[in-house]
Write a protein that holds these residues in place. Structure first.
Motif, PDB file in Angstrom:
ATOM      1  N   LEU A 306      34.425  65.409  68.224  1.00 45.40           N
ATOM      2  CA  LEU A 306      34.122  66.608  67.437  1.00 45.40           C
ATOM      3  C   LEU A 306      32.620  66.780  67.254  1.00 45.40           C
ATOM      4  N   ILE A 307      31.911  65.674  67.018  1.00 44.24           N
ATOM      5  CA  ILE A 307      30.457  65.768  66.868  1.00 44.24           C
ATOM      6  C   ILE A 307      29.815  66.201  68.185  1.00 44.24           C
ATOM      7  N   VAL A 308      30.266  65.619  69.292  1.00 45.62           N
ATOM      8  CA  VAL A 308      29.740  66.010  70.605  1.00 45.62           C
ATOM      9  C   VAL A 308      30.044  67.484  70.875  1.00 45.62           C
ATOM     10  N   MET A 309      31.231  67.918  70.531  1.00 46.92           N
ATOM     11  CA  MET A 309      31.614  69.317  70.737  1.00 46.92           C
ATOM     12  C   MET A 309      30.732  70.256  69.918  1.00 46.92           C
ATOM     13  N   ALA A 310      30.479  69.906  68.652  1.00 50.69           N
ATOM     14  CA  ALA A 310      29.636  70.757  67.810  1.00 50.69           C
ATOM     15  C   ALA A 310      28.220  70.854  68.371  1.00 50.69           C
ATOM     16  N   LEU A 311      27.653  69.725  68.799  1.00 50.75           N
ATOM     17  CA  LEU A 311      26.309  69.748  69.370  1.00 50.75           C
ATOM     18  C   LEU A 311      26.270  70.537  70.673  1.00 50.75           C
ATOM     19  N   LEU A 312      27.292  70.379  71.504  1.00 51.53           N
ATOM     20  CA  LEU A 312      27.320  71.074  72.792  1.00 51.53           C
ATOM     21  C   LEU A 312      27.429  72.578  72.606  1.00 51.53           C
ATOM     22  N   PHE A 313      28.361  73.026  71.789  1.00 46.64           N
ATOM     23  CA  PHE A 313      28.567  74.461  71.605  1.00 46.64           C
ATOM     24  C   PHE A 313      27.375  75.105  70.903  1.00 46.64           C
ATOM     25  N   SER A 314      26.800  74.405  69.922  1.00 47.93           N
ATOM     26  CA  SER A 314      25.616  74.940  69.261  1.00 47.93           C
ATOM     27  C   SER A 314      24.448  75.063  70.234  1.00 47.93           C
ATOM     28  N   SER A 315      24.311  74.097  71.144  1.00 47.04           N
ATOM     29  CA  SER A 315      23.233  74.159  72.138  1.00 47.04           C
ATOM     30  C   SER A 315      23.435  75.323  73.097  1.00 47.04           C
ATOM     31  N   LEU A 316      24.682  75.600  73.477  1.00 51.10           N
ATOM     32  CA  LEU A 316      24.946  76.714  74.385  1.00 51.10           C
ATOM     33  C   LEU A 316      24.606  78.049  73.727  1.00 51.10           C
ATOM     34  N   ILE A 317      24.952  78.201  72.465  1.00 48.32           N
ATOM     35  CA  ILE A 317      24.605  79.445  71.760  1.00 48.32           C
ATOM     36  C   ILE A 317      23.091  79.563  71.610  1.00 48.32           C
ATOM     37  N   SER A 318      22.418  78.447  71.327  1.00 54.21           N
ATOM     38  CA  SER A 318      20.954  78.479  71.232  1.00 54.21           C
ATOM     39  C   SER A 318      20.333  78.872  72.570  1.00 54.21           C
ATOM     40  N   LEU A 319      20.907  78.382  73.676  1.00 52.37           N
ATOM     41  CA  LEU A 319      20.414  78.757  75.001  1.00 52.37           C
ATOM     42  C   LEU A 319      20.592  80.251  75.243  1.00 52.37           C
ATOM     43  N   LEU A 320      21.731  80.784  74.841  1.00 55.07           N
ATOM     44  CA  LEU A 320      21.960  82.220  75.011  1.00 55.07           C
ATOM     45  C   LEU A 320      20.985  83.030  74.161  1.00 55.07           C
ATOM     46  N   PHE A 321      20.672  82.557  72.962  1.00 53.39           N
ATOM     47  CA  PHE A 321      19.685  83.241  72.126  1.00 53.39           C
ATOM     48  C   PHE A 321      18.299  83.182  72.755  1.00 53.39           C
ATOM     49  N   ALA A 322      17.967  82.049  73.374  1.00 52.85           N
ATOM     50  CA  ALA A 322      16.666  81.944  74.034  1.00 52.85           C
ATOM     51  C   ALA A 322      16.570  82.925  75.205  1.00 52.85           C
ATOM     52  N   ILE A 323      17.658  83.074  75.961  1.00 55.48           N
ATOM     53  CA  ILE A 323      17.678  84.042  77.063  1.00 55.48           C
ATOM     54  C   ILE A 323      17.544  85.464  76.517  1.00 55.48           C
ATOM     55  N   ARG A 324      18.201  85.737  75.393  1.00 55.72           N
ATOM     56  CA  ARG A 324      18.101  87.066  74.799  1.00 55.72           C
ATOM     57  C   ARG A 324      16.670  87.352  74.359  1.00 55.72           C
ATOM     58  N   ASP A 325      16.038  86.395  73.672  1.00 55.95           N
ATOM     59  CA  ASP A 325      14.663  86.623  73.212  1.00 55.95           C
ATOM     60  C   ASP A 325      13.705  86.786  74.379  1.00 55.95           C
ATOM     61  N   ARG A 326      13.986  86.103  75.486  1.00 53.88           N
ATOM     62  CA  ARG A 326      13.123  86.254  76.670  1.00 53.88           C
ATOM     63  C   ARG A 326      13.349  87.603  77.351  1.00 53.88           C
ATOM     64  N   SER A 327      14.598  88.044  77.392  1.00 52.91           N
ATOM     65  CA  SER A 327      14.904  89.321  78.056  1.00 52.91           C
ATOM     66  C   SER A 327      14.527  90.514  77.196  1.00 52.91           C
ATOM     67  N   LEU A 328      14.680  90.371  75.881  1.00 51.01           N
ATOM     68  CA  LEU A 328      14.377  91.463  74.954  1.00 51.01           C
ATOM     69  C   LEU A 328      13.242  91.033  74.037  1.00 51.01           C
ATOM     70  N   ALA A 329      12.069  90.870  74.627  1.00 56.17           N
ATOM     71  CA  ALA A 329      10.926  90.401  73.852  1.00 56.17           C
ATOM     72  C   ALA A 329      10.559  91.373  72.738  1.00 56.17           C
ATOM     73  N   TRP A 330      10.829  92.644  72.917  1.00 55.30           N
ATOM     74  CA  TRP A 330      10.499  93.645  71.907  1.00 55.30           C
ATOM     75  C   TRP A 330      11.454  93.577  70.710  1.00 55.30           C
ATOM     76  N   GLN A 331      12.556  92.812  70.836  1.00 55.52           N
ATOM     77  CA  GLN A 331      13.480  92.629  69.723  1.00 55.52           C
ATOM     78  C   GLN A 331      13.529  91.178  69.265  1.00 55.52           C
ATOM     79  N   ARG A 332      12.506  90.407  69.581  1.00 53.64           N
ATOM     80  CA  ARG A 332      12.491  88.992  69.229  1.00 53.64           C
ATOM     81  C   ARG A 332      12.591  88.815  67.708  1.00 53.64           C
ATOM     82  N   GLY A 333      13.516  87.981  67.301  1.00 54.50           N
ATOM     83  CA  GLY A 333      13.648  87.667  65.879  1.00 54.50           C
ATOM     84  C   GLY A 333      14.534  88.609  65.087  1.00 54.50           C
TER      85      GLY A 333
END
Length: 337
Positions: A306-333
């Motif tokens: 469960l701990i590994v699953m929580a860390l893995l899924f949270s990291s994937l969402i963080s990666l998707l947010f990083a891609i979003r901030d890179r693609s939509l720099a004008w909407q960062r944050g």
């Protein structure tokens, strides 16, 4: 007229430019207190077999406390704000984490207030990760493969469907009722049908994950395309743009903020479907591992997964947010995670 020599004001030393958060200082003492609690408070005997990986657990937490101390000392003495910044922000959480682990250790290993094996002490998690890392790592890799295939297929089909019905009213007339009728149905409810129609449990699981991703991506992409300001199209047509240019260069870029919201929702839905699908016939994966650990009453392995699953899924969402901030720099944050 005599000229006066102007001397620059004295600058503060580099070490004085970094002020430590009091919570961070308290966190250092809290983690060393946790180490002292684990080492010097004897465990209460439970069962007939002696506990394993006790020294290894003490070593792990000693390394964590020493690492936190070194980061604070070097960051303070060498005046490195970037090194200290995340720890300064999370100082109170570090204190709370040390206190919670101390309560967990005291209630399980030291006082045996919680019944074993349902509530395992921290050393049981270390033992589970150390002795069963190969099976757990293989389950993580298989879950990532299954999740990637389902999420990619669902995102692509959802994006194409959303753009199509957002642009074409005729297509939207036929697809919209089906979307409203079938979209809200939980993907796991179709598990018996998918096992019948697909040749293997793996392909059925990919279909269910893709279906769970497809619905939010389709709806939000459709909403984004349909809400594009018509003046953008008028300006592009004035400059000679054709239909393909209007779709690819006007409608799609303008709807990307909504598309990413759909991807976030689809990724969250795919996590739930992934675990449920892996509990039904799949031979490896995090969902299968949870079911296997529960069947053998290996609750420490279950908590570790469960701990590994929580860390893995949270990291994937963080990666998707990083891609979003890179693609939509004008909407960062504008969207936080």
């Amino acid at each position: 007229m005599s000229s006066e020599t102007l001397t620059p004001p004295r600058t503060a030393s580099r070490s004085a430019s970094v002020r430590l958060n009091p919570a961070l200082i308290l966190a250092v003492f809290a983690w060393w207190g946790l180490v002292a609690l684990m080492i010097y408070w004897p465990d209460k005997p439970v069962g007939f077999a002696p506990p394993r990986f006790v020294a290894e657990t003490h070593r792990v937490f000693f390394i964590l406390a020493a690492a936190l101390t070194l980061i604070v000392l070097f960051g303070r003495l060498l005046a490195i704000p970037k090194l200290l910044a995340p720890f300064q922000r999370g100082g109170r959480w570090l204190v709370a984490l040390a206190i919670l682990i101390g309560i967990w250790e005291a209630a399980t290993a030291k006082l045996a207030l919680l019944p074993a094996p349902f509530f395992a002490p921290p050393r049981a998690l270390v033992e589970a990760w150390a002795t069963d890392w190969f099976r757990l790592g293989d389950s993580v890799l298989n879950s990532l493969r299954l999740l990637a295939l389902g999420f990619i297929f669902g995102s692509i089909t959802g994006f194409i469907t959303g753009v199509a019905i957002g642009w074409s009213r005729g297509l939207g007339y036929w697809v919209h009722p089906l979307l409203r009728f079938l979209g809200p149905v939980p993907s796991t409810a179709l598990l018996p049908l998918s096992l019948y129609f697909f040749p293997s449990s793996f392909s059925a699981a990919v279909f269910l994950i893709a279906l769970a991703t497809w619905f939010p991506v389709t709806v939000l992409t459709w909403s984004g395309v349909a809400s594009v300001d018509q003046r953008y199209y008028d300006v592009a047509r004035t400059l000679g743009a054709n239909t393909l240019f209007l779709v690819l260069r006007v409608a799609v870029p303008a709807s990307l903020p909504q598309v990413f919201v759909g991807l976030f929702m689809g990724l969250g839905a795919s996590f739930s479907v992934l675990v449920a699908a892996e509990m039904m016939g799949v031979k490896s994966g995090l969902g299968w591992y949870l079911q296997w650990a529960q069947g053998w009453a290996a609750y420490a392995n279950m908590y570790g997964a469960l701990i590994v699953m929580a860390l893995l899924f949270s990291s994937l969402i963080s990666l998707l947010f990083a891609i979003r901030d890179r693609s939509l720099a004008w909407q960062r944050g504008t969207v936080k995670w």
